[in-house]
Design a protein around this motif. Structure first.
Motif, PDB file in Angstrom:
ATOM      1  N   ASP A 254     -16.409  -0.452   3.388  1.00 47.35           N
ATOM      2  CA  ASP A 254     -15.745  -1.578   2.723  1.00 47.35           C
ATOM      3  C   ASP A 254     -15.477  -1.281   1.258  1.00 47.35           C
ATOM      4  O   ASP A 254     -14.599  -1.889   0.638  1.00 47.35           O
ATOM      5  CB  ASP A 254     -16.608  -2.841   2.837  1.00 47.35           C
ATOM      6  CG  ASP A 254     -16.592  -3.401   4.249  1.00 47.35           C
ATOM      7  OD1 ASP A 254     -15.660  -3.059   4.997  1.00 47.35           O
ATOM      8  OD2 ASP A 254     -17.526  -4.143   4.606  1.00 47.35           O
ATOM      9  N   LYS A 257     -11.543   1.597   0.498  1.00 49.58           N
ATOM     10  CA  LYS A 257     -10.353   1.222   1.243  1.00 49.58           C
ATOM     11  C   LYS A 257      -9.117   1.195   0.356  1.00 49.58           C
ATOM     12  O   LYS A 257      -9.211   1.102  -0.868  1.00 49.58           O
ATOM     13  CB  LYS A 257     -10.538  -0.162   1.879  1.00 49.58           C
ATOM     14  CG  LYS A 257     -11.541  -0.197   3.021  1.00 49.58           C
ATOM     15  CD  LYS A 257     -11.603  -1.576   3.645  1.00 49.58           C
ATOM     16  CE  LYS A 257     -12.551  -1.592   4.839  1.00 49.58           C
ATOM     17  NZ  LYS A 257     -12.626  -2.931   5.478  1.00 49.58           N
ATOM     18  N   TYR A 259      -5.568  -1.048  -0.042  1.00 44.26           N
ATOM     19  CA  TYR A 259      -5.081  -2.376   0.317  1.00 44.26           C
ATOM     20  C   TYR A 259      -3.558  -2.371   0.353  1.00 44.26           C
ATOM     21  O   TYR A 259      -2.917  -1.874  -0.575  1.00 44.26           O
ATOM     22  CB  TYR A 259      -5.606  -3.415  -0.670  1.00 44.26           C
ATOM     23  CG  TYR A 259      -7.115  -3.489  -0.653  1.00 44.26           C
ATOM     24  CD1 TYR A 259      -7.779  -4.317   0.242  1.00 44.26           C
ATOM     25  CD2 TYR A 259      -7.868  -2.688  -1.504  1.00 44.26           C
ATOM     26  CE1 TYR A 259      -9.160  -4.362   0.281  1.00 44.26           C
ATOM     27  CE2 TYR A 259      -9.259  -2.721  -1.465  1.00 44.26           C
ATOM     28  CZ  TYR A 259      -9.903  -3.561  -0.569  1.00 44.26           C
ATOM     29  OH  TYR A 259     -11.267  -3.597  -0.517  1.00 44.26           O
ATOM     30  N   LEU A 261       0.061  -4.560   0.842  1.00 41.59           N
ATOM     31  CA  LEU A 261       0.664  -5.885   0.669  1.00 41.59           C
ATOM     32  C   LEU A 261       2.165  -5.780   0.862  1.00 41.59           C
ATOM     33  O   LEU A 261       2.757  -4.716   0.683  1.00 41.59           O
ATOM     34  CB  LEU A 261       0.361  -6.433  -0.732  1.00 41.59           C
ATOM     35  CG  LEU A 261      -1.110  -6.645  -1.112  1.00 41.59           C
ATOM     36  CD1 LEU A 261      -1.219  -7.009  -2.595  1.00 41.59           C
ATOM     37  CD2 LEU A 261      -1.749  -7.720  -0.261  1.00 41.59           C
ATOM     38  N   GLU A 268      -3.315  -5.171   6.497  1.00 41.50           N
ATOM     39  CA  GLU A 268      -4.772  -5.230   6.441  1.00 41.50           C
ATOM     40  C   GLU A 268      -5.276  -3.954   5.775  1.00 41.50           C
ATOM     41  O   GLU A 268      -4.577  -2.929   5.779  1.00 41.50           O
ATOM     42  CB  GLU A 268      -5.385  -5.407   7.824  1.00 41.50           C
ATOM     43  CG  GLU A 268      -5.130  -4.289   8.793  1.00 41.50           C
ATOM     44  CD  GLU A 268      -5.780  -4.549  10.159  1.00 41.50           C
ATOM     45  OE1 GLU A 268      -6.211  -3.574  10.787  1.00 41.50           O
ATOM     46  OE2 GLU A 268      -5.845  -5.719  10.579  1.00 41.50           O
ATOM     47  N   PRO A 269      -6.479  -4.002   5.174  1.00 39.86           N
ATOM     48  CA  PRO A 269      -6.981  -2.823   4.447  1.00 39.86           C
ATOM     49  C   PRO A 269      -7.071  -1.595   5.349  1.00 39.86           C
ATOM     50  O   PRO A 269      -7.389  -1.697   6.530  1.00 39.86           O
ATOM     51  CB  PRO A 269      -8.373  -3.274   3.975  1.00 39.86           C
ATOM     52  CG  PRO A 269      -8.301  -4.763   3.937  1.00 39.86           C
ATOM     53  CD  PRO A 269      -7.392  -5.150   5.061  1.00 39.86           C
ATOM     54  N   SER A 286      -0.528   1.420   8.836  1.00 39.74           N
ATOM     55  CA  SER A 286      -0.076   0.032   8.707  1.00 39.74           C
ATOM     56  C   SER A 286       1.121  -0.259   9.598  1.00 39.74           C
ATOM     57  O   SER A 286       1.837  -1.240   9.387  1.00 39.74           O
ATOM     58  CB  SER A 286       0.279  -0.261   7.240  1.00 39.74           C
ATOM     59  OG  SER A 286      -0.834  -0.039   6.401  1.00 39.74           O
ATOM     60  N   ASN A 335      -9.507   1.519  -3.549  1.00 40.18           N
ATOM     61  CA  ASN A 335      -8.984   0.311  -4.209  1.00 40.18           C
ATOM     62  C   ASN A 335      -7.538   0.433  -4.664  1.00 40.18           C
ATOM     63  O   ASN A 335      -7.047  -0.438  -5.397  1.00 40.18           O
ATOM     64  CB  ASN A 335      -9.873  -0.110  -5.394  1.00 40.18           C
ATOM     65  CG  ASN A 335     -11.265  -0.499  -4.946  1.00 40.18           C
ATOM     66  OD1 ASN A 335     -11.433  -1.144  -3.911  1.00 40.18           O
ATOM     67  ND2 ASN A 335     -12.271  -0.107  -5.707  1.00 40.18           N
ATOM     68  N   ILE A 337      -3.586  -0.074  -4.317  1.00 43.83           N
ATOM     69  CA  ILE A 337      -2.783  -1.114  -3.671  1.00 43.83           C
ATOM     70  C   ILE A 337      -1.396  -0.537  -3.406  1.00 43.83           C
ATOM     71  O   ILE A 337      -0.744  -0.016  -4.318  1.00 43.83           O
ATOM     72  CB  ILE A 337      -2.662  -2.365  -4.559  1.00 43.83           C
ATOM     73  CG1 ILE A 337      -4.042  -2.986  -4.805  1.00 43.83           C
ATOM     74  CG2 ILE A 337      -1.739  -3.397  -3.915  1.00 43.83           C
ATOM     75  CD1 ILE A 337      -4.030  -4.111  -5.815  1.00 43.83           C
TER      76      ILE A 337
END
Length: 368
Positions: A254, A257, A259, A261, A268-269, A286, A335, A337
């Motif tokens: 956790d 990961k 992320y 968008l 989802e991560p 994804s 982390n 994005i």
């Protein structure tokens, strides 16, 4: 009556104007906004951003985490050591030809000889042995203890030949918790236990465990260890041996990961595996871009740059096949994005979808 209808229509017009003028805030989804093609700017939030198109020249170098000096020292000083008897261990001692003094070991307590279950090492590091009394055991190896015991028995026995082994290892222990299948306390026996062996003794890491994010605590010092990172250093977890009182914590994925968008097939991560993951792999995990809503020309990677106290934004146009080679070389960091902008038509459709229910309500008011 006419006056009331006029007021309703006026209110309706104002409502429509406010909806249209504020369309970017009506369920229109995320937007990349107006970003400069490259360079540095400060956002209204006060955060500094560095924007640059992704190319071979701007491709960040592969991340190689330099091991800390403490970890290097740990590896250099770690080695296989001969087991030393410690407090709490149970010794099995037999004397060939003198079973009445030190009888063969038995698992049953129904015996007149109190030493049939073994000789416990007390908290002062001694055992109590017939004829000679208390004798030091802790802190020395089994062969050293055997030689010392034999020399003292020679004063009482003509043929002293003690056979010594540890039948229960109760002294040296290590602890392991976190993302392992069987967390708990484990003994360190006469065979040295490596870091890799310790994780195996605990049943291995769970499916959500991150074997590249392990913390070893020893005497108040914490060592952050990654099994993949050790291999890149030319060593392995099999070369780090545990000591009494060591504790191991296996972290969860956790904390490791990427992320995603925006206009992805699946939002989802995405976990970063032990061997790492590229931007191209994130797109694949994804389920690619949404074929009806995604603007493939506007794919962004947002990454905190702690050394510069700023945030980097890389963007790439994935409409060209050559961009896939860049995406495959772009190594993702924890982390990160990844954001995909919607097309202009998609954004307009979302605005219309938000306005239509309101205009229907206005018509209903107007018909009153």
């Amino acid at each position: 009556m006419f006056l009331n209808s006029s007021k309703l229509l006026s209110a309706a017009c104002l409502l429509i104007m406010s909806l249209v003028s504020g369309c970017s805030s009506i369920n229109s989804g995320l937007q990349s906004g107006e970003l400069p093609p490259s360079g540095t700017f400060v956002a209204s939030s006060g955060i500094q951003f560095n924007v640059q198109p992704l190319s071979l020249a701007t491709l960040p170098p592969k991340q190689v985490s330099a091991p800390s000096s403490d970890l290097v020292r740990l590896i250099k000083t770690s080695g296989r050591e001969e087991y030393r008897i410690t407090k709490g261990d149970i010794l099995g001692i037999t004397l060939v030809g003198y079973p009445e003094i030190a009888p063969p070991l038995t698992n049953s307590s129904n015996t007149a000889n109190p030493y049939a279950l073994g000789f416990p090492v007390d908290q002062q590091g001694f055992i109590q042995f017939p004829l000679i009394g208390r004798i030091k055991a802790s802190g020395i190896s089994v062969p050293q203890f055997t030689a010392n015991l034999q020399s003292q028995l020679q004063r009482y026995l003509k043929y002293s030949d003690p056979q010594v082994k540890i039948v229960n290892y109760r002294g040296n222990k290590f602890f392991i918790d976190g993302e392992v299948k069987q967390p708990g306390e484990f003994p360190i026996a006469d065979v040295p236990v490596s870091l890799y062996g310790a994780i195996s003794m605990a049943g291995g890491a769970t499916p959500t465990g991150d074997s590249n994010n392990v913390v070893l605590n020893r005497n108040g010092t914490s060592y952050n260890i990654g099994l993949q990172s050790l291999r890149e250093m030319g060593t392995s977890a099999n070369q780090i041996y545990l000591q009494d009182g060591d504790s191991i914590h296996v972290n969860s994925q956790d904390r490791n990961k990427v992320y995603v968008l925006g206009e992805f097939g699946q939002v989802e991560p995405v976990p970063i595996l032990e061997q790492g993951i590229s931007l191209a792999q994130v797109l694949g995990e994804s389920k690619g871009l949404n074929s009806t809503t995604a603007n493939a020309a506007k794919i962004y990677v947002v990454r905190d740059n702690l050394s510069m106290k700023a945030t980097d934004i890389y963007y790439v146009d994935m409409q060209t096949i050559t961009s896939f080679a860049l995406a495959n070389r772009f190594e993702m960091h924890p982390n990160d994005i990844v954001y995909v902008d919607p097309t202009g038509l998609t954004r307009w459709n979302r605005v219309i979808s938000a306005i239509l229910p309101s205009t229907t309500a206005i018509r209903s008011f107007s018909s009153l």
